[in-house]
Design an enzyme around this catalytic site. Structure first.
Site: not given
Lengths: 237, 740
Positions: A86, A203, A205
């Site tokens: 990002c 993303h 995560e």
């Protein structure tokens, strides 16, 4: 493997990466303040999502000139791993650690939604555990994720197999409809020629636990960890 | 140094919004005419927005106590103990007036303000929900407002890094000249580390931290305390300008400073800015404050004391530190590149003394400033109140085709998918969101525990318009029901009371009745009210909005894994309807969509049945017996079933008998409280039946999931038989097509 998660003023995925690395992967991790130049103890540096310095000049522009990113140049030259997601991807482009640039989404709106990613390069440390053509699901959350590169650098990137992920349909077809932000040729993630710096808009995560809706993001970390542990003998799924 | 300040007279006081009586009260307590700066303090702090002059006498009716309550109303936000040493801090606030004048910044700073209310309590914000009301989306002005408000929320929340996980958007022409922007925020904090807005310890230093002060937002509180006319947009300079990046730094710096133990008390500079903090904080603690305005960081030159005190520049806090620990505070704020300037001291004697360099510009007792007059103004039901309820919707013709009527309803802007808005919001940062926007309630895990929080906001202006007391009680019931459907036990409530001018007897009556309704529902459902906000004067050119209490309910799931969502998960699941059969088309979404009528009686509300239905749904979810649970609200049972079919990732058909007989429009689209649709795997049906028998609630099996059609019967007659794909398309596109 020792991870560092960089914190700029305005970073907000720092805690999420830290949580996944320490609580899900059980690997050692510390925060790295943006003024810190000492990365000697780290194997992999994460540049997380957020709005570093408010992204007021241009996404990632100020962070790209920060002390920690200056120190990253040497870290990368020595073969250290860097993952920018990002805002982290935007910073890597601004710092010229990756080619191209990220521009305002074509729809002119912020987009937070799940995306499917077709895997195009399984030769990097981050994707060694994946299959060519495998489809990963990870969410995006950005307003400036439209990847752009001029024709010549794009040609070079293709020649060097630098395109790692493209936005795709669930079955892996790369279509215009699957492109959430107008990225050039649906590009979602790329590596440097040496293969130790990965930048992607999605993303990973946020796709690291079943409770959060999926675990495909973990595969990037597991590839990285496996590649260090067994050095090339990582078992492909 | 202060230049030629205007001489204070009654006329000038009136111009700042004070009444002759209020001005009298001020001169007699001070024993003199106030200075120009002092007049500014009174005009802001005695505004309706800050002082709740017309509402305070009623707000005392709300139940605020409970075993889990750590902080009730009166602070920046309320706090509830959720177990394992954690507390949830939450509050909802309105930013209606600024959002009409300047939708992007108005909504953005609404988000900013409520975030600060949460982190001044020491909590890290984990979720935002927005309750929005607009006029007809086919109107260009409304689309401009929707676009501005949604992108303002998106810009501020996303940049700050707090996920927007829920809320609702509804449309009615009464909001065209006065949209509603209500924002709720939740945060988490260790239960023993709550901070409060107090100025304790005479001699302790007072720090100004955060953004610099400019001339923006002066008289914002006063602006929010008046109705609009055709010149409303000329008030744009009273709207503040937000900076979410600075707010993020302020969050990190405040939490870091709080962790050192050097902070005694802290308050957000929201409405009425520095004036509010320097009077409210000492007023709560029985102290005073002496501050030098010349030391306040300013981004403009030549600001007067009046302007410095009343500026509503964003991203600022006032904090009281422990004497001797000033350096720790300065160091942490310097790390985050923020101003932290000692501007004064806590004093004894109960006065606010504001100086500019050596000159005293204001000296007033803080208890007096913080204690505006309370009004008990006349109130009366509207003249046409009985007439509104007298209408019988069953005198209207039935629709020619019920399938078409259902599809129209699913595509009506209020019911249709709001993905157009929610995909512009980050919904996941923080890694807590277990249930994303689109179900009855959002569910967020509490890391390090097995628990989760469920949260929902609701409020139906049409129902409150027709029957303020029952309508408001129904809003509480619905918000709590949504939380229960998700598996959460409702533990606390915040409200935003959006009404017209309280100086009109029928509006004040609506307000008083609505408060009674909320109080009654909260007592029976055992949900304490821990904070909220009153927004009066929501009218433009004499046209008031629908009276709209928005209710935010927070619930706790002891086991985060035992949660439910509203969409059907697969074929051959049995579908049950829990709750009473009684429904009404009065005030329903169908009556508006199909007939453009707002009239009739609401269905009865039996709060005891409501309580038992919610307990039964929670028990079913907690026992793992329910594969889907969905509250019946706008559009009635037919829409609840259709939403079960099409709001998930894959559409799932359904066949159900909605009633044994009678008018099909009433059975399909009639709305009534305490009704929940539950889907159960066939193998678990016996267990579910046993649980329902124990629950002592009315319930019945109504159908089965599966196939690709939605078939709804009244008796043996299939009144609706449509393809789920068609329903899904209507629902997905119904709102978005207006915004494309």
């Amino acid at each position: 493997m020792r991870f560092g998660v960089v914190v700029f003023p305005g970073t907000w995925s720092d805690c999420d990466f830290h949580y996944v690395i320490s609580e899900v992967l059980h690997e050692p991790v510390r925060y790295v303040w943006h003024r810190d130049r000492n990365l000697a103890d780290l194997d992999c540096v994460i540049l997380p999502g957020g709005f570093s310095y408010g992204d007021y000049l241009r996404a990632g522009a100020v962070a790209g000139k920060s002390p920690v990113v200056e120190a990253l140049q040497e870290f990368v030259a020595k073969g250290g791993y860097v993952l920018g997601s990002c805002n982290g991807f935007q910073i890597l482009c601004e710092a010229r650690l990756l080619p191209g640039a990220l521009m305002r989404n074509e729809c002119l709106q912020y987009r937070c939604q799940p995306t499917h990613l077709a895997v195009e390069n399984v030769e990097t440390a981050f994707t060694r555990g994946l299959r060519l053509g495998q489809v990963l699901t990870m969410p995006i959350s950005h307003g400036e994720g439209k990847y752009h590169a001029d024709p010549e650098p794009l040609r070079e990137m293709k020649e060097r197999n630098q395109i790692v992920f493209r936005y795709a349909e669930a079955d892996g077809r790369v279509t215009r409809a699957a492109n959430p932000n107008g990225s050039l040729e649906n590009i979602a993630g790329i590596v440097n020629p040496a293969g130790n710096v990965l930048g992607l808009m999605p993303h990973p995560e946020r796709a690291a636990e079943a409770a959060m809706g999926g675990t495909d993001g973990l595969l990037l970390f597991q590839s990285l960890l496996g590649s260090l542990v067994e050095d090339g003998s990582f078992l492909k799924r | 140094m202060t230049g030629a300040e205007p001489k204070v007279t009654l006329d000038l006081a009136r111009e700042t919004g004070l009444t002759a009586d209020e001005y009298d009260r001020i001169t007699s307590r001070l024993g003199r005419e106030p200075t120009w700066t002092e007049l500014g303090l009174f005009s802001a702090l005695w505004s309706e927005h800050c002082a709740y002059k017309h509402s305070r006498v009623f707000l005392g009716r709300l139940p605020t106590a409970g075993a889990r309550v750590l902080q009730g109303p009166g602070e920046n936000a309320g706090a509830i103990d959720i177990g394992d040493g954690w507390a949830v801090v939450f509050k909802m606030e309105s930013h209606n007036h600024p959002s009409f004048i300047e939708p992007f910044q108005g909504a953005a700073t609404g988000v900013g303000g409520i975030l600060r209310d949460i982190f001044t309590m020491g909590a890290r914000p984990i979720a935002i929900l927005d309750s929005l009301r607009f006029g007809d989306p086919s109107d260009a002005k409304t689309r401009h407002l929707v676009n501005g408000v949604v992108s303002g929320i998106s810009w501020y929340g996303n940049c700050f890094g707090c996920p927007t996980v829920g809320g609702e958007i509804a449309f009615a022409p009464e909001y065209a000249g006065n949209p509603l922007v209500n924002v709720m925020c939740l945060g988490l904090v260790r239960a023993d580390r709550l901070f409060r807005a107090r100025a304790e310890g005479v001699g302790n230093p007072v720090f100004y931290v955060g953004n610099k002060t400019g001339r923006d937002g002066i008289h914002g509180a006063t602006m929010a305390s008046a109705t609009f006319d055709e010149h409303a947009e000329e008030r744009r300079p009273t709207v503040q300008v937000g900076d979410p990046f600075t707010e993020k730094l302020l969050l990190e710096a405040c939490l870091e400073a709080m962790a050192t133990g050097a902070i005694v008390g802290i308050q957000d500079m929201g409405a009425a800015g520095l004036a509010c903090c320097t009077s409210e904080m000492p007023a709560r603690s029985g102290t005073g404050m002496d501050v030098d305005l010349a030391r306040v960081p300013q981004r403009e030159t030549g600001m007067t004391p009046y302007e410095i005190l009343l500026s509503e520049s964003q991203e600022r806090m006032l904090l009281v530190a422990a004497r001797g620990r000033e350096e720790e505070v300065r160091r942490i704020f310097a790390k985050w590149e923020l101003d932290a300037v000692e501007i004064g001291r806590v004093t004894a004697g109960g006065a606010l003394t504001a100086r500019l360099g050596g000159e005293v510009v204001a000296h007033v007792p803080v208890d007096f400033l913080a204690d505006a007059p309370k009004y008990e103004k006349p109130m009366a039901p509207p003249a046409d109140f009985a007439e509104r309820q007298a209408f019988d919707p069953l005198t209207l013709p039935e629709p020619a085709d019920y399938g078409t009527a259902l599809i129209e309803l699913m595509g009506s802007p209020t019911i249709a998918s709001k993905e157009w808005a929610s995909r512009q919001y980050d919904q996941q940062v923080g890694l807590n969101t277990l249930v994303l926007p689109g179900s009855d309630a959002a569910v967020l895990r509490v890391k390090g525990t097995s628990r989760a929080l469920a949260v929902s906001t609701d409020g139906n202006g049409r129902q409150v318009f027709l029957d303020p007391r029952r309508g408001a009680a129904m809003a509480v019931a619905e918000a709590a029901r949504n939380v229960s459907c998700s598996g959460g036990l409702p533990v606390g409530l915040t409200d935003c009371m959006n009404f017209g001018s309280p100086e009109r007897p029928e509006i004040l009556w609506q307000f008083a009745e609505a408060i009674e309704g909320i109080a009654e529902a909260c007592r029976v459902l055992e949900i304490p009210v821990v904070g909220g906000n009153v927004s009066f004067y929501n009218e433009t050119s004499g046209q008031a909005i629908l009276p709209t209490p928005i209710i935010g309910v927070v619930g706790v799931l002891d086991d985060a894994a035992r949660r439910a969502t509203q969409w059907f998960k697969g074929a051959a699941h049995r579908v049950a309807l829990l709750g009473p059969e009684s429904v009404s088309l009065g005030g329903s979404e169908y009556l508006w969509t199909a007939h453009r009528r707002l009239a009739g009686c609401l269905a009865p509300l039996d709060l005891e049945v409501e309580r038992r239905v919610q307990a039964a749904v929670r028990a079913a979810v907690q026992a793992g017996l329910a594969t889907a649970t969905h509250d019946c609200s706008e559009g009635g049972l037919a829409v609840a079933l259709a939403e079960g079919s099409v709001t998930g990732r894959e559409p799932v058909g359904c066949e159900a008998t909605v009633a044994a007989g009678g008018r099909a429009d009433l059975a399909l689209f009639g709305e009534g409280p305490s009704r929940v649709v539950v889907a159960v795997e066939p193998g678990r049906a016996r267990g579910f039946e046993a649980l329902m028998a124990e629950s002592a609630i009315p319930w019945r099996w109504i159908g089965t999931t599966g196939g690709d059609r939605l078939v709804l019967r009244v008796g043996t007659r299939a009144v609706v038989d449509v393809a789920v794909d068609q329903v899904e398309r209507a629902w997905r596109g119904g709102f978005e097509r207006h915004m494309a």
